[in-house]
Design a protein around this motif. Structure first.
Motif, mmCIF file in Angstrom:
data_model
loop_
_atom_site.group_PDB
_atom_site.id
_atom_site.type_symbol
_atom_site.label_atom_id
_atom_site.label_comp_id
_atom_site.label_asym_id
_atom_site.label_seq_id
_atom_site.Cartn_x
_atom_site.Cartn_y
_atom_site.Cartn_z
ATOM 1 N N ALA A 118 0.829 -1.213 0.000
ATOM 2 C CA ALA A 118 0.000 0.000 0.000
ATOM 3 C C ALA A 118 0.860 1.259 0.000
ATOM 4 N N LEU A 119 1.923 1.259 0.805
ATOM 5 C CA LEU A 119 2.798 2.427 0.860
ATOM 6 C C LEU A 119 3.533 2.624 -0.463
ATOM 7 N N GLY A 120 4.010 1.521 -1.063
ATOM 8 C CA GLY A 120 4.679 1.624 -2.360
ATOM 9 C C GLY A 120 3.742 2.136 -3.440
ATOM 10 N N THR A 121 2.502 1.663 -3.413
ATOM 11 C CA THR A 121 1.503 2.130 -4.381
ATOM 12 C C THR A 121 1.214 3.612 -4.183
ATOM 13 N N LEU A 122 1.101 4.032 -2.924
ATOM 14 C CA LEU A 122 0.821 5.435 -2.623
ATOM 15 C C LEU A 122 1.938 6.342 -3.113
ATOM 16 N N ARG A 123 3.183 5.946 -2.882
ATOM 17 C CA ARG A 123 4.324 6.781 -3.296
ATOM 18 C C ARG A 123 4.365 6.940 -4.818
ATOM 19 N N LEU A 124 4.305 5.801 -5.522
ATOM 20 C CA LEU A 124 4.437 5.849 -6.977
ATOM 21 C C LEU A 124 3.235 6.515 -7.625
ATOM 22 N N SER A 125 2.045 6.214 -7.143
ATOM 23 C CA SER A 125 0.837 6.838 -7.703
ATOM 24 C C SER A 125 0.823 8.337 -7.420
ATOM 25 N N GLY A 126 1.213 8.729 -6.221
ATOM 26 C CA GLY A 126 1.264 10.146 -5.884
ATOM 27 C C GLY A 126 2.210 10.908 -6.782
ATOM 28 N N MET A 127 3.364 10.306 -7.078
ATOM 29 C CA MET A 127 4.329 10.950 -7.965
ATOM 30 C C MET A 127 3.732 11.140 -9.363
ATOM 31 N N ILE A 128 3.098 10.088 -9.882
ATOM 32 C CA ILE A 128 2.536 10.150 -11.230
ATOM 33 C C ILE A 128 1.444 11.214 -11.320
ATOM 34 N N PHE A 129 0.527 11.225 -10.354
ATOM 35 C CA PHE A 129 -0.594 12.159 -10.438
ATOM 36 C C PHE A 129 -0.152 13.598 -10.165
ATOM 37 N N MET A 130 0.856 13.775 -9.336
ATOM 38 C CA MET A 130 1.372 15.122 -9.113
ATOM 39 C C MET A 130 1.990 15.671 -10.398
ATOM 40 N N ILE A 131 2.696 14.819 -11.130
ATOM 41 C CA ILE A 131 3.280 15.239 -12.409
ATOM 42 C C ILE A 131 2.174 15.550 -13.412
ATOM 43 N N LEU A 132 1.117 14.729 -13.416
ATOM 44 C CA LEU A 132 -0.006 14.973 -14.319
ATOM 45 C C LEU A 132 -0.651 16.339 -14.057
ATOM 46 N N LEU A 133 -0.879 16.642 -12.793
ATOM 47 C CA LEU A 133 -1.493 17.921 -12.441
ATOM 48 C C LEU A 133 -0.598 19.093 -12.855
ATOM 49 N N ALA A 134 0.703 18.966 -12.553
ATOM 50 C CA ALA A 134 1.626 20.051 -12.887
ATOM 51 C C ALA A 134 1.760 20.219 -14.398
ATOM 52 N N ALA A 135 1.801 19.097 -15.134
ATOM 53 C CA ALA A 135 1.933 19.173 -16.589
ATOM 54 C C ALA A 135 0.697 19.800 -17.220
ATOM 55 N N THR A 136 -0.466 19.591 -16.607
ATOM 56 C CA THR A 136 -1.688 20.215 -17.109
ATOM 57 C C THR A 136 -1.591 21.733 -17.013
ATOM 58 N N VAL A 137 -1.109 22.233 -15.896
ATOM 59 C CA VAL A 137 -0.921 23.670 -15.726
ATOM 60 C C VAL A 137 0.089 24.195 -16.750
ATOM 61 N N PHE A 138 1.186 23.475 -16.925
ATOM 62 C CA PHE A 138 2.221 23.875 -17.875
ATOM 63 C C PHE A 138 1.654 23.953 -19.290
ATOM 64 N N ALA A 139 0.842 22.947 -19.675
ATOM 65 C CA ALA A 139 0.290 22.910 -21.027
ATOM 66 C C ALA A 139 -0.665 24.074 -21.267
ATOM 67 N N ILE A 140 -1.457 24.436 -20.258
ATOM 68 C CA ILE A 140 -2.399 25.556 -20.407
ATOM 69 C C ILE A 140 -1.644 26.872 -20.594
ATOM 70 N N VAL A 141 -0.611 27.089 -19.796
ATOM 71 C CA VAL A 141 0.182 28.311 -19.923
ATOM 72 C C VAL A 141 0.911 28.334 -21.261
ATOM 73 N N PHE A 142 1.458 27.200 -21.675
ATOM 74 C CA PHE A 142 2.153 27.105 -22.964
ATOM 75 C C PHE A 142 1.208 27.479 -24.101
ATOM 76 N N ARG A 143 -0.027 26.991 -24.007
ATOM 77 C CA ARG A 143 -1.019 27.307 -25.033
ATOM 78 C C ARG A 143 -1.385 28.791 -24.985
ATOM 79 N N GLY A 144 -1.509 29.346 -23.782
ATOM 80 C CA GLY A 144 -1.859 30.750 -23.642
ATOM 81 C C GLY A 144 -0.794 31.681 -24.187
#
Length: 457
Positions: free
Chosen positions: A297-323
């Protein structure tokens, strides 16, 4: 001007050691702030961020990611993967190169039942490499075989990369079709990418096995047959042990991939079945304990948290890049290339290959795809074909010296006497094989598209 500073600012933050999510979001918000003050960035683009982030959090497809991760880590922690290595290794060990063949088969089975690359490389490095070296295998041939087999989880379903690609490709295709005036674009599902990757993945495994068989035949002193660890065991006993060890991952493979391809379950539902199935198998084999569940459970939480945090940040980056007008600049650059879609696709693949040396596949997927995929789709590139090409390309970059991630995964667990140079040289034949398969997919798109088209009929 601000657009030209956005990417260098991101690279600078990454270079000085800022974590990827903070570098993505920080560089984007900093440039958007300057742009609002200078009048170069329309502030209404920032209002898109909450909707996009909410869309990510409610995306049912992405729920499959932590479930697949849980399944893979549980297989590793419960030692079912270790028993698979031992059983298959003894079955093929009596022929030249047999241990390497066993490692590739195990890598394919683990890939088809977990999709977690790092865990596969480390597990096989810890369990197989000492045995291979002890039995006279060339260190270079052994390390190359383990690295190559461990990264099969990038291309063989259920792959976390393919789940991420399906989400990003669908969004990019929606943007491209809207630009063309088509308000009802065809979505690219996880099923399409799983089906599209199946044949290229099997071709890759077959070529690995063929190379290892020829190597064992031509260089018997570097990949010798081995004797069974139990001299009293008959061939039938070894076969039964190997079959028993192959049953758990094979059942998971059927439950996960079979249910998706047959249309019985969605990828998220199949991932849940796989996670539950891994728990049931661990329980049946007497390996399910509170400690294992907690570690998983802890290993899943760490790896999943990393992936979703990158997804959220990349979404912000893509919106600004488009703007900042980046989408139009990329489209003009790619569409203006001589040779049209072919040259543009080759350029994108080359850039992705180079990026694979320095950043992880997750960052490449969520940063690069939103920028380059819409222009390619407008030029007529098939989304499924592009996704499979990209997946194979990213898998190749996982293995390519000097910065291939799998090489460092293995280097962290090798026994004394095995150097990074051995790993670098040993992986070269497998990289060439992967480049050959990548070329096959490029020249024969049907390898990636015929099965999805057949299933969608």
């Amino acid at each position: 001007m601000l657009l030209l500073l956005l990417v260098p600012t991101l690279c600078l933050l990454l270079f000085i050691g800022i974590p990827v999510p903070f570098a993505l979001m920080g560089s984007a918000l900093f440039m958007s702030g300057i742009g609002i003050i200078s009048g170069d960035f329309p502030s209404f683009y920032l209002s898109y961020i909450p909707d996009r982030l909410f869309g990510l959090m409610t995306n049912e497809v992405l729920v499959a990611i932590p479930l697949f991760i849980f399944m893979g880590i549980l297989l590793e922690k419960s030692r079912l993967a270790e028993e698979l290595l031992e059983g298959v290794g003894q079955l093929f060990g009596s022929i030249g190169g047999g241990l390497a063949i066993g490692v590739t088969i195990v890598g394919a089975l683990l890939a088809a039942s977990t999709g977690v690359v790092g865990a596969s490389v480390v597990a096989m490095g810890l369990m197989s490499l000492p045995i291979m070296i002890k039995n006279g295998y060339s260190k270079r041939f052994a390390t190359g075989s383990i690295c190559a087999a461990g990264t099969l989880g990038q291309i063989i379903p259920p792959s976390i990369l393919l789940v991420l690609l399906a989400d990003q490709i669908t969004n990019a295709n929606r943007i491209a079709q809207s630009s063309l005036g088509n308000m009802a674009p065809d979505s690219v599902s996880v099923l399409d990418l799983f089906a599209g990757a199946l044949v290229p993945g099997l071709v890759l495994v077959f070529l690995y096995l063929l190379y290892q068989l020829l190597y064992g035949f031509l260089f018997k002193n570097q990949a010798p047959p081995i004797k069974s660890t139990d001299p009293d065991a008959s061939r039938a006993t070894i076969l039964v042990k190997a079959i028993k060890s192959m049953v758990p991952p094979f059942l998971l493979m059927i439950a996960v991939i079979g249910s998706i391809l047959l249309g019985i379950a969605t990828p998220t539902e199949a991932a849940a079945v796989g996670a539950l199935g891994a728990g049931i198998l661990a329980l049946i084999y007497g390996r399910l304990s509170r400690e294992i569940i907690q570690e998983t459970a802890l290993g899943t939480l760490r790896l999943s948290g990393m992936i979703f945090m990158i997804l959220l940040a990349a979404t912000v980056f893509a919106i600004v890049f488009r703007g900042l007008g980046g989408e139009e600049e990329v489209h003009q650059f790619l569409s203006g290339m001589p040779g049209g879609a072919t040259t543009a696709l080759i350029s994108v693949m080359f850039i992705v290959f180079l990026l694979g040396f320095i950043i992880d596949f997750i960052e490449i997927t969520v940063i690069v795809i939103p920028l380059v995929a819409p222009p390619l789709f407008i030029l007529g590139v098939d989304p499924v074909w592009f996704a499979i090409l990209l997946a194979m390309n990213l898998q190749t970059s996982f293995l390519t010296p000097p910065f291939g991630f799998s090489l460092f995964y293995l280097q962290s667990v090798v026994p004394e006497g095995v150097t990074l140079k051995d790993i670098y040289i040993g992986i070269i034949p497998f990289v060439l094989i992967q480049m050959f398969v990548l070329g096959m997919i490029a020249f024969y798109p049907e390898l990636a598209t015929w099965l999805p088209e057949y299933l969608n009929q």
